[in-house]
Design an enzyme around this catalytic site. Structure first.
Site, PDB file in Angstrom:
ATOM      1  N   ASN A 173      10.905   1.092  22.282  1.00 16.42           N
ATOM      2  CA  ASN A 173      10.538   2.458  21.895  1.00 16.42           C
ATOM      3  C   ASN A 173      10.019   3.248  23.086  1.00 16.42           C
ATOM      4  OD1 ASN A 173       9.552   0.753  19.084  1.00 16.42           O
ATOM      5  ND2 ASN A 173      11.123   2.331  18.986  1.00 16.42           N
ATOM      6  N   ASN A 196       4.716 -11.661  16.083  1.00 17.17           N
ATOM      7  CA  ASN A 196       4.791 -10.488  16.962  1.00 17.17           C
ATOM      8  C   ASN A 196       3.415  -9.838  17.095  1.00 17.17           C
ATOM      9  OD1 ASN A 196       6.035  -8.618  18.635  1.00 17.17           O
ATOM     10  ND2 ASN A 196       6.583  -7.250  16.938  1.00 17.17           N
ATOM     11  N   ASP A 251      -0.872 -12.838   8.462  1.00 13.66           N
ATOM     12  CA  ASP A 251       0.028 -12.539   9.581  1.00 13.66           C
ATOM     13  C   ASP A 251       0.504 -13.870  10.142  1.00 13.66           C
ATOM     14  OD1 ASP A 251       1.034 -11.601  12.231  1.00 13.66           O
ATOM     15  OD2 ASP A 251       0.088  -9.723  11.619  1.00 13.66           O
ATOM     16  N   LYS A 298      15.171  -2.049   4.948  1.00 13.34           N
ATOM     17  CA  LYS A 298      14.226  -1.073   4.376  1.00 13.34           C
ATOM     18  C   LYS A 298      14.838  -0.401   3.147  1.00 13.34           C
ATOM     19  CE  LYS A 298      10.888  -1.614   7.373  1.00 13.34           C
ATOM     20  NZ  LYS A 298       9.669  -2.363   6.974  1.00 13.34           N
ATOM     21  N   SER A 344      10.535   3.473   6.314  1.00 15.25           N
ATOM     22  CA  SER A 344      10.824   4.126   7.593  1.00 15.25           C
ATOM     23  C   SER A 344      11.761   5.295   7.381  1.00 15.25           C
ATOM     24  CB  SER A 344      11.497   3.096   8.499  1.00 15.25           C
ATOM     25  OG  SER A 344      12.096   3.731   9.613  1.00 15.25           O
ATOM     26  N   ALA A 345      11.669   6.251   8.300  1.00 17.19           N
ATOM     27  CA  ALA A 345      12.634   7.358   8.314  1.00 17.19           C
ATOM     28  C   ALA A 345      14.053   6.845   8.505  1.00 17.19           C
ATOM     29  CB  ALA A 345      12.291   8.314   9.449  1.00 17.19           C
ATOM     30  N   TYR A 405      18.422  -3.757  10.279  1.00 22.20           N
ATOM     31  CA  TYR A 405      16.997  -3.464  10.085  1.00 22.20           C
ATOM     32  C   TYR A 405      16.835  -2.337   9.058  1.00 22.20           C
ATOM     33  CZ  TYR A 405      12.776  -0.767  10.836  1.00 22.20           C
ATOM     34  OH  TYR A 405      11.651  -0.023  10.626  1.00 22.20           O
ATOM     35  N   TYR A 463       7.701   6.163   7.421  1.00 21.00           N
ATOM     36  CA  TYR A 463       7.087   6.591   8.675  1.00 21.00           C
ATOM     37  C   TYR A 463       8.117   7.206   9.583  1.00 21.00           C
ATOM     38  CZ  TYR A 463       4.291   2.367   7.506  1.00 21.00           C
ATOM     39  OH  TYR A 463       3.582   1.373   6.902  1.00 21.00           O
ATOM     40  N   PHE A 464       7.676   8.216  10.321  1.00 17.25           N
ATOM     41  CA  PHE A 464       8.491   8.740  11.413  1.00 17.25           C
ATOM     42  C   PHE A 464       8.130   7.925  12.678  1.00 17.25           C
ATOM     43  CE2 PHE A 464      11.441  11.681   9.592  1.00 17.25           C
ATOM     44  CZ  PHE A 464      11.060  11.559   8.271  1.00 17.25           C
ATOM     45  N   ASP A 519       3.537 -17.585   7.278  1.00 13.62           N
ATOM     46  CA  ASP A 519       4.719 -16.762   7.064  1.00 13.62           C
ATOM     47  C   ASP A 519       4.867 -16.505   5.562  1.00 13.62           C
ATOM     48  OD1 ASP A 519       7.330 -15.895   6.661  1.00 13.62           O
ATOM     49  OD2 ASP A 519       8.207 -17.331   8.075  1.00 13.62           O
ATOM     50  N   TYR A 552       0.666  -3.743  15.141  1.00 12.80           N
ATOM     51  CA  TYR A 552       0.256  -2.432  15.681  1.00 12.80           C
ATOM     52  C   TYR A 552      -0.259  -1.506  14.573  1.00 12.80           C
ATOM     53  CZ  TYR A 552       1.060   2.245  17.717  1.00 12.80           C
ATOM     54  OH  TYR A 552       0.950   3.540  18.134  1.00 12.80           O
TER      55      TYR A 552
HETATM   56  N1  UFG Z   1      14.354   6.794  24.306  1.00 11.93           N
HETATM   57  C1  UFG Z   1      14.666   6.908  25.657  1.00 11.93           C
HETATM   58  N2  UFG Z   1      14.365   5.865  26.487  1.00 11.93           N
HETATM   59  C2  UFG Z   1      13.786   4.708  26.036  1.00 11.93           C
HETATM   60  C3  UFG Z   1      13.482   4.606  24.654  1.00 11.93           C
HETATM   61  C4  UFG Z   1      13.795   5.662  23.830  1.00 11.93           C
HETATM   62  O1  UFG Z   1      15.185   7.932  26.099  1.00 11.93           O
HETATM   63  O2  UFG Z   1      13.559   3.792  26.830  1.00 11.93           O
HETATM   64  C5  UFG Z   1      14.632   7.934  23.409  1.00 11.93           C
HETATM   65  C6  UFG Z   1      15.569   7.644  22.265  1.00 11.93           C
HETATM   66  O3  UFG Z   1      16.913   7.816  22.657  1.00 11.93           O
HETATM   67  C7  UFG Z   1      15.091   8.633  21.214  1.00 11.93           C
HETATM   68  C8  UFG Z   1      13.594   8.747  21.469  1.00 11.93           C
HETATM   69  O4  UFG Z   1      13.406   8.298  22.808  1.00 11.93           O
HETATM   70  O5  UFG Z   1      15.669   9.900  21.447  1.00 11.93           O
HETATM   71  C9  UFG Z   1      12.754   7.899  20.550  1.00 11.93           C
HETATM   72  O6  UFG Z   1      13.226   6.558  20.579  1.00 11.93           O
HETATM   73  P1  UFG Z   1      12.380   5.356  19.955  1.00 11.93           P
HETATM   74  O7  UFG Z   1      13.144   4.098  20.234  1.00 11.93           O
HETATM   75  O8  UFG Z   1      10.983   5.432  20.413  1.00 11.93           O
HETATM   76  O9  UFG Z   1      12.368   5.684  18.405  1.00 11.93           O
HETATM   77  P2  UFG Z   1      13.579   5.835  17.357  1.00 11.93           P
HETATM   78  O10 UFG Z   1      13.412   7.173  16.744  1.00 11.93           O
HETATM   79  O11 UFG Z   1      14.883   5.521  17.952  1.00 11.93           O
HETATM   80  O12 UFG Z   1      13.275   4.647  16.367  1.00 11.93           O
HETATM   81  C10 UFG Z   1      12.182   4.709  15.479  1.00 11.93           C
HETATM   82  C11 UFG Z   1      11.716   3.311  15.120  1.00 11.93           C
HETATM   83  C12 UFG Z   1      12.746   2.560  14.320  1.00 11.93           C
HETATM   84  C13 UFG Z   1      13.203   3.383  13.163  1.00 11.93           C
HETATM   85  C14 UFG Z   1      13.601   4.762  13.586  1.00 11.93           C
HETATM   86  C15 UFG Z   1      13.802   5.619  12.369  1.00 11.93           C
HETATM   87  O13 UFG Z   1      11.436   2.563  16.287  1.00 11.93           O
HETATM   88  O14 UFG Z   1      12.155   1.388  13.810  1.00 11.93           O
HETATM   89  O15 UFG Z   1      12.582   5.397  14.343  1.00 11.93           O
HETATM   90  O16 UFG Z   1      14.894   6.386  12.498  1.00 11.93           O
HETATM   91  F1  UFG Z   1      14.265   2.783  12.587  1.00 11.93           F
END
Ligand code: UFG
Length: 337
Positions: A197, A35, A31, A151, A124-125, A147, A175-176, A58, A11
């Site tokens: 996500n 995934n 790659d 990092k 990652s954040a 995971y 990254y955020f 790989d 992505y």
């Molecule tokens: N959320 C929902 N429903 C869903 C999915 C997510 O309510 O089906 C909420 C989560 O609780 C969170 C927000 O949406 O409040 C964002 O969640 P994401 O899973 O999209 O993202 P995260 O911030 O949890 O995770 C991301 C990356 C990870 C990384 C992290 C850094 O996906 O790889 O940020 O803190 F580790």
């Protein structure tokens, strides 16, 4: 520069390939397609009008990685390749440590043997652990899942390498929350399973692949009780990689760390409302319990990247939703096989 992009079919990698070509660089992709779908490559070629060389293996394979560096000319590496699902990492920690650390070992060894000194690393954040609100790069790093530890560990390994070899030029990019898609609607995020996500989950609800969004908790200490994140358009993120790479060509610092985020927080319900606007109808959701390991609030302090890279995010949450929806509605089932 001729840039090796590991995970270049993924992505963020695929959008960064486009940004590199647009900035006048040559790219080589490696790659393993664990995934990512090979069909992304044809779309990158259509958008760039260029042949994109791709090596399908790989990176933990030391011999194949060595062979690539021995037979190609590479000036710099952007290392995206890695496993990235938080929940899966709790179930399969050894796979995560072996793959994420092993690929970095193999790649950096090959770089050193072939005098490639510039490396941009996908961090990652998550390295801020539970302390992700207004995070500045000088905060201590730690993690709450395997995971995240991969990092934290890869960052530490790269810092040690930079001390031992001060000719290296390394960027750690934290990254955020990357979302959005290329405005053409032909390149986007295509999770191979049920999306972990938020944004891809909402997009799949909108296109009819999932029944409703589950909002993980509305009792957080945030304005509307739902989790707050710093969403960054993947094209802004890709531009941040180009800016970091170009900085490595001129800096005297062996290693630098930059947050890539907007500095603004958006709640789950705010993102859902913005997506509904892009789609033009309401989307079904229910509030359920909190997801284990989630923090209430995460957003960057991006001022270091703003000042040192001359980079800042340009795209709004509305654009992130509009571009994601264009991608998802044009490709309801993701990339074809
Ligand atoms: N959320 C929902 N429903 C869903 C999915 C997510 O309510 O089906 C909420 C989560 O609780 C969170 C927000 O949406 O409040 C964002 O969640 P994401 O899973 O999209 O993202 P995260 O911030 O949890 O995770 C991301 C990356 C990870 C990384 C992290 C850094 O996906 O790889 O940020 O803190 F580790």
């Amino acid at each position: 520069m001729r840039v090796l992009v590991s995970g270049g079919a993924g992505y963020i990698g695929s959008h960064t390939v486009l940004a590199l070509v647009a900035a006048g660089h040559d790219v080589v992709v490696v790659d393993d397609f664990s995934n990512a779908k090979p069909t992304v490559v044809g779309r990158l070629e259509a958008l760039t009008g260029r042949h994109i060389p791709v090596h399908a293996f790989d990176l933990t394979d030391i011999d194949k990685t060595e062979h690539l560096f021995a037979t190609d000319t590479i000036d710099a590496v952007i290392h995206f390749a890695g496993y990235k699902a938080v929940g899966e990492s709790v179930q399969k920690p050894l796979d995560y440590y072996q793959n994420n650390l092993g690929s970095t070992f193999s790649l950096v060894r090959a770089m050193q043997r072939h005098d490639v000194d510039k490396l941009v690393f996908s961090s990652s954040a998550t390295v801020y652990g539970t302390d992700q609100a207004g995070a500045t790069e000088d905060r201590p790093t730690f993690a709450t899942n395997p995971y995240g530890w991969t990092k934290v560990m890869q960052e530490q390994i790269l810092r040690d390498i930079a001390v031992a070899d001060p000719d290296m030029r390394i960027a750690l990019l934290r990254y955020f929350n990357p979302v959005g898609a290329h405005p053409s609607g032909t390149i986007g995020e295509d999770p191979s399973d049920v999306p972990n996500n938020l944004m891809p989950y909402i997009a799949q609800v909108a296109v009819g692949r999932r029944e409703k969004l589950q909002v993980f908790g509305d009792d957080y200490d945030t304005p509307d009780g739902t989790g707050v994140r710093d969403y960054i358009h993947v094209e802004d993120l890709a531009a941040g990689h180009v800016a970091a790479l170009e900085k490595l060509a001129v800096t005297d610092e062996p290693i630098s760390t930059w947050n890539l985020g907007s500095g603004r927080g958006t709640s789950v319900l705010e993102l859902l409302r913005a997506f509904e606007k892009a789609v033009g109808r309401e989307l079904p959701y229910e509030v359920v319990g909190r997801r284990a390991g989630d923090v209430a609030t995460s957003y960057a302090d991006p001022s270091k990247a703003n000042a040192e890279l001359g980079w800042s995010t340009q795209k709004t949450v509305e654009e992130m939703c509009a571009d994601t929806w264009r991608w998802q509605s044009q490709n309801p089932d993701g990339y074809p096989d």
